[in-house]
Design an enzyme around this catalytic site. Structure first.
Site, short mmCIF file in Angstrom:
data_model
loop_
_atom_site.label_atom_id
_atom_site.label_comp_id
_atom_site.label_asym_id
_atom_site.label_seq_id
_atom_site.Cartn_x
_atom_site.Cartn_y
_atom_site.Cartn_z
N ARG A 112 -29.26 -25.59 -12.74
CA ARG A 112 -29.23 -24.16 -13.06
C ARG A 112 -27.81 -23.61 -13.22
O ARG A 112 -27.63 -22.49 -13.70
CB ARG A 112 -30.08 -23.37 -12.06
CG ARG A 112 -31.59 -23.61 -12.31
CD ARG A 112 -32.45 -22.84 -11.35
NE ARG A 112 -32.11 -23.09 -9.98
CZ ARG A 112 -32.54 -24.15 -9.27
NH1 ARG A 112 -33.35 -25.02 -9.80
NH2 ARG A 112 -32.17 -24.30 -8.02
N GLU A 114 -29.79 -31.84 4.55
CA GLU A 114 -30.46 -31.69 5.84
C GLU A 114 -31.12 -33.03 6.24
O GLU A 114 -31.01 -33.49 7.37
CB GLU A 114 -31.51 -30.58 5.72
CG GLU A 114 -31.99 -30.09 7.06
CD GLU A 114 -33.01 -28.97 6.91
OE1 GLU A 114 -33.20 -28.49 5.78
OE2 GLU A 114 -33.60 -28.61 7.94
P1 AMP Z 1 -26.46 -26.15 -1.08
O1 AMP Z 1 -25.77 -27.44 -1.39
O2 AMP Z 1 -27.27 -26.21 0.19
O3 AMP Z 1 -25.53 -24.95 -1.12
O4 AMP Z 1 -27.57 -25.95 -2.19
C1 AMP Z 1 -27.24 -25.44 -3.40
C2 AMP Z 1 -28.10 -26.00 -4.50
O5 AMP Z 1 -29.49 -26.01 -4.17
C3 AMP Z 1 -27.95 -25.13 -5.70
O6 AMP Z 1 -27.77 -25.95 -6.83
C4 AMP Z 1 -29.22 -24.30 -5.76
O7 AMP Z 1 -29.63 -24.21 -7.09
C5 AMP Z 1 -30.22 -25.02 -4.90
N1 AMP Z 1 -30.88 -24.18 -3.89
C6 AMP Z 1 -30.77 -24.29 -2.55
N2 AMP Z 1 -31.53 -23.44 -1.90
C7 AMP Z 1 -32.18 -22.73 -2.85
C8 AMP Z 1 -33.14 -21.64 -2.80
N3 AMP Z 1 -33.59 -21.14 -1.65
N4 AMP Z 1 -33.55 -21.15 -3.98
C9 AMP Z 1 -33.11 -21.66 -5.15
N5 AMP Z 1 -32.23 -22.67 -5.24
C10 AMP Z 1 -31.76 -23.21 -4.11
#
Ligand code: AMP
Length: 170
Positions: A58, A95
């Site tokens: 995205r 996680e």
């Molecule tokens: P992180 O590495 O945990 O910051 O996760 C970020 C990635 O996961 C991004 O590319 C987001 O598009 C996706 N992502 C994580 N949590 C969500 C959520 N609750 N809703 C939509 N996309 C998420």
């Protein structure tokens, strides 16, 4: 404009316990789409950026729109095995388990000023890995910007010292 009303919460997607922030209603509305692209570009002075880096998948939506507005190029960061040319990669902890991201070896030149963009910052692990990829190629991470920040997951704590902006905070 209240773009918050164009974000749809989908519970238990992609797995139980996750509230997924679905941006497709926002993408479908032309005024919300234009407003969001401009608001993300307004976080930064357009002379400041050579390359916008967006992460699969995205980050590929607003990333090229931002690049066009900032008069910069666009570089994709992808999951393993998707980029056709020579790559470098970074692995990071999730996680449960781990994930890996790749960038083309010649995507960034020494000294390039880089804006990193994704739709959502959650734990910050993805963004941190992308910062490392950019810096290993000699790029300077000038800013990271996101449409949505899930503040309760404290992604900023993984990205101390970086300039971080988000349009919507939850
Ligand atoms: P992180 O590495 O945990 O910051 O996760 C970020 C990635 O996961 C991004 O590319 C987001 O598009 C996706 N992502 C994580 N949590 C969500 C959520 N609750 N809703 C939509 N996309 C998420």
């Amino acid at each position: 404009m209240n773009i918050d009303s164009y974000i749809r919460d989908v519970t238990d997607f992609p797995k139980k316990g996750i509230v997924f922030k679905d941006i497709t209603p926002l993408l479908k509305d032309v005024e919300a789409l234009k407003y969001t692209a401009k608001a993300l570009a307004d976080f930064i002075d357009d002379a400041a950026i050579d390359i916008v880096v967006g992460m699969e998948s995205r980050g590929f939506i607003f990333g090229p729109m931002l690049a066009e507005k900032l008069n910069a190029g666009f570089v994709p960061v992808r999951k393993p095995g998707k980029l056709p040319y020579n790559t470098i990669n970074e692995s990071f902890a999730l996680e449960y388990g781990s994930d890996t991201l790749e960038i083309h070896l010649d995507a960034i030149k020494e000294g390039d000023k880089v804006l990193i963009h994704d739709d959502v910052i959650a734990t910050g692990g993805t963004a941190r890995a992308v910062c490392k990829l950019v810096e290993r190629l000699g790029g300077e991470v000038v800013q990271l910007n996101f449409l949505i920040e899930l503040e309760f997951l404290k992604g900023r704590e993984q990205l101390k010292g970086y300039d971080i902006h988000s349009l919507l905070k939850y």
